[in-house]
Motif scaffolding. Structure first.
Motif, PDB file in Angstrom:
ATOM      1  N   UNK A  63      27.572 133.964  25.880  1.00  0.00           N
ATOM      2  CA  UNK A  63      27.072 135.207  25.286  1.00  0.00           C
ATOM      3  C   UNK A  63      27.921 136.365  25.771  1.00  0.00           C
TER       4      UNK A  63
ATOM      5  N   UNK B 192      28.311 142.460  25.572  1.00  0.00           N
ATOM      6  CA  UNK B 192      28.184 143.681  24.770  1.00  0.00           C
ATOM      7  C   UNK B 192      26.881 143.659  23.961  1.00  0.00           C
ATOM      8  N   UNK B 193      26.819 142.789  22.948  1.00  0.00           N
ATOM      9  CA  UNK B 193      25.629 142.750  22.079  1.00  0.00           C
ATOM     10  C   UNK B 193      25.037 141.350  22.005  1.00  0.00           C
ATOM     11  N   UNK B 194      25.387 140.502  22.952  1.00  0.00           N
ATOM     12  CA  UNK B 194      24.867 139.128  23.051  1.00  0.00           C
ATOM     13  C   UNK B 194      25.295 138.212  21.908  1.00  0.00           C
ATOM     14  N   UNK B 195      26.370 138.531  21.249  1.00  0.00           N
ATOM     15  CA  UNK B 195      26.906 137.559  20.299  1.00  0.00           C
ATOM     16  C   UNK B 195      27.406 136.342  21.065  1.00  0.00           C
ATOM     17  N   UNK B 196      27.313 135.153  20.482  1.00  0.00           N
ATOM     18  CA  UNK B 196      27.762 133.959  21.206  1.00  0.00           C
ATOM     19  C   UNK B 196      29.291 133.863  21.245  1.00  0.00           C
TER      20      UNK B 196
ATOM     21  N   UNK C 152      32.778 139.171  17.351  1.00  0.00           N
ATOM     22  CA  UNK C 152      31.954 140.164  16.664  1.00  0.00           C
ATOM     23  C   UNK C 152      32.667 141.519  16.689  1.00  0.00           C
TER      24      UNK C 152
END
Lengths: 340, 340, 340
Positions: free
Chosen positions: C47, C50-54, C69
């Motif tokens: 993760x 920053x924004x918890x994108x994988x 992302x």
């Protein structure tokens, strides 16, 4: 909430054999059914006491069942009879059993006090004896609370709408909603009687343009057993008896609808339904009725499962009550009382 | 958390008919939409007040809707007009209705004070009038919280990465991430303006080797409405206006991207998106853009649904903030304030 | 409950490349694995900070990984090296990394104190070196708690029942349940030794009517590592050594079964299993064994996933214990102790 000290239909008799355990679920109880060497049905919790492996993956050996994880074997009374690799068989090794009764092609399981199953509470399911009736039968699974189907079966006004093209597709279909049956409260259910006069027999009956008077008498019993007997008479018979119960007159034909609603858990159920047609009566096309029933019951399922979702999404929503709901309200009270 | 006293896009206008109720969900409200006999859209809670059957399984009769479980009928104002089998129609029998407005090919539902829908808050969605624009439109459903898609649309720096082979596949794609738009805070959203200079038009624009300056002006409004107007100019125009707003010069072509993010509940949403191209302008291949958009929006969906899963798995994880997140932070504050 | 300060098998070495991140899950940790430019394996939380994108949707760039992302880039030590659109790279931008070790064709991840991975705790997995052994390998995913599979592998009496037609289908299959191995408690597991005398080699071994004595020596180590070495001797050898460990005599053939049970979370796991056969020994059909193993392990999976469901449905049910469960009880205590 499920009635206790009550018989539930767990399976059709033909589904239970000596070949392999038959898994089913009744009122939150996972159960296996099988036949012992004397053809008697055994009902037992579907979990081994050792490591909780399901006995439904087990093997029937004579009258015993062997858990096929580590080979522990149990008799039909649930007591352990063998533990592979050790001589000592602890008395604490045992499986919960259930009182069980095979009757009228159904296997009934008693949920309640194990030591006092009350056979007098077993509904008298006429219409399912193959010697007298031609039987057609099936079952479907619902993702809904069983009381929603009880509601459905205690108020047949829905036939005019849910089944407008199937069960209700006869000349007087609106009568289902516009008039009401006579209702008698029973200690464990309800009795309904009603006439439909001067009606075509409906799609399911396939009797052409002929018109009939039909007298329907049914009982609906805890936990959800429908015994419905429909009699077809020539037109005029309803009026002859002043729309009361006909006496001393043989109907042209009669048919039994017998159904059982069995909760698996609070959100799922199994619905058994049978059609019994007497062997030696003119049928007026009644044999066509079962196909219509299958379609109609998928119509109920669609509506009730959708209703279940709305109820789950609106846990605090209040219900409104119409004059058709009298039987529903009474039957729900019986269920509640029996569940304490 | 959903803004109240706010218009949400519930459907495309063409999806709502007089034939059958159209079920949708807006900010936790299950709703049916249909047209009455005057072609006016009706919005009503998707549950009958009687036994909570969904009205989306009901039947439209003129301007009324009939629940097809027990046949209870409601007018377009939600008041019950008929209960089969009884003469008395209780005043308490009624369905919650919603203020609804059909505009710019979208059906908007007001979530909030039923008696005071504020039409002045309805975004002015230019670019969706078929008289002026050739419209292409679609919608996709997401399994994610709607604010993640709002975040996505408030920070287009992701175009350089998520869409590197689609929307961002033009000569200057990195500009999306390396430079930033001018941002103006509005009472109910944000305004973005930016130039891309000396760029190829990108895959979606299919304009060969030609290079352009592109001026993009967009608004992003509560609860998640994007109004984006892109203008293509010959190269040099950006510099001519010192990279500020161009005045008094007609663009070679213009295109509208209009989009609406509608939360169904906290974990799902529906995303409406339209492309509007003026009828009487050279298109420079702009008509090819919609296919690219469809692919690009599946790229967003893949990323955002994956992000949603990580967020659910890490409920206490903190987020970090970059200089691109300014608009996101402001918009989330607006959402929060409007949700109280 | 998962052991900490412990090595877990996260993947086969060949699954981890420099092309794309390999996502896996170990003891509640979602992790990506990839190889840096020096072919060293990197293990990192899946993760973006920053924004918890994988990061599993990210792109490997040399030894770095870029979140796809918004394009933020991290080095193999987890530290951020680039934020598109800003010069400042905050020190707080970083990804949790895990100590990782590639050995014996498996990639091992250390769950516990990041700064003190203890290589001395890494099991010595003989039998997976392709120079010496012909290796066959596979993995399957389970929907069950990993301790149920540990139980299964610590008590092989189930072979006589679960695998009666596969691994147990040899002349003396009941021996698995009727007799017991010698068990030695180790600080981090158990050692099992046992003879099977005068047995056919079983379906898997495809050695015709020949009979053998087989000596099996295995270890089962935290968190769930099986190192099993089976030696086949001519009949009589077991008796010659008084059913104790054979000394100074070369077996006809030997085979390694090496397996690893890796919890993904409390309800799912991944099960790695390998078969190693020495290159320069007569195999007595041992190469056929792996197909049987595949079938047998689907038999385990069916039983254990069913057991898991029963356990979930009966959270307060007590278990009974047989004389076969001694190793299980000890190993569960080790797991519990190591999880504190």
């Amino acid at each position: 909430m499920f009635p206790i000290n009550c018989w539930y239909v767990a399976a059709y008799a033909h589904e239970v054999t000596n070949d392999a355990p038959y898994p089913c679920q009744v009122a939150d109880n996972k159960i296996i059914l099988y036949r012992d060497e004397n053809n008697q049905v055994v009902a037992m919790a579907d979990r081994c006491c050792h490591r909780l492996a399901p006995l439904s993956l087990g093997r029937i050996e004579g009258s015993d069942i062997r858990c096929m994880y580590h080979g522990i074997k149990f008799g039909s009374d649930g007591a352990c009879v063998a533990v592979p690799g050790q001589k000592h068989v602890p008395k604490s090794f045992c499986i919960q059993t259930f009182a069980v009764e095979e009757r009228h092609q159904w296997v009934w399981v008693w949920i309640g006090d194990r030591n006092h199953p009350d056979l007098s509470l077993l509904p008298d399911v006429q219409g399912q004896d193959p010697e007298i009736y031609g039987i057609q039968k099936d079952a479907i699974d619902y993702n809904a609370n069983y009381q929603l189907l009880n509601d459905n079966l205690c108020d047949l006004s829905h036939v005019a709408f849910v089944h407008e093209n199937t069960l209700g597709a006869n000349a007087g279909k609106d009568d289902w909603a516009l008039s009401k049956p006579d209702i008698e409260n029973l200690p464990r259910g309800l009795r309904f009687t009603r006439w439909f006069s001067n009606q075509s027999a409906g799609k399911g009956f396939d009797a052409g343009d002929q018109r009939f008077d039909m007298w329907i008498k049914s009982e609906y019993l805890i936990p959800g057993i429908l015994l419905m007997n429909s009699h077809i008479y020539p037109t005029g018979v309803a009026a002859q008896f002043d729309f009361g119960e006909p006496q001393g007159i043989k109907p042209l034909s009669s048919v039994w609808n017998t159904q059982a609603v069995t909760p698996k858990d609070e959100k799922t159920m199994r619905y058994f339904y049978c059609l019994g047609i007497p062997h030696n009566e003119p049928t007026y096309g009644l044999h066509g009725n079962f196909d219509i029933m299958n379609v109609a019951f998928s119509e109920d399922k669609r509506m009730i499962e959708a209703q279940q979702k709305v109820i789950e999404e609106n846990p605090t929503a209040r219900l409104a009550t119409t004059s058709h709901d009298k039987a529903i309200v009474y039957f729900r009270k019986l269920i509640q009382k029996a569940s304490l």
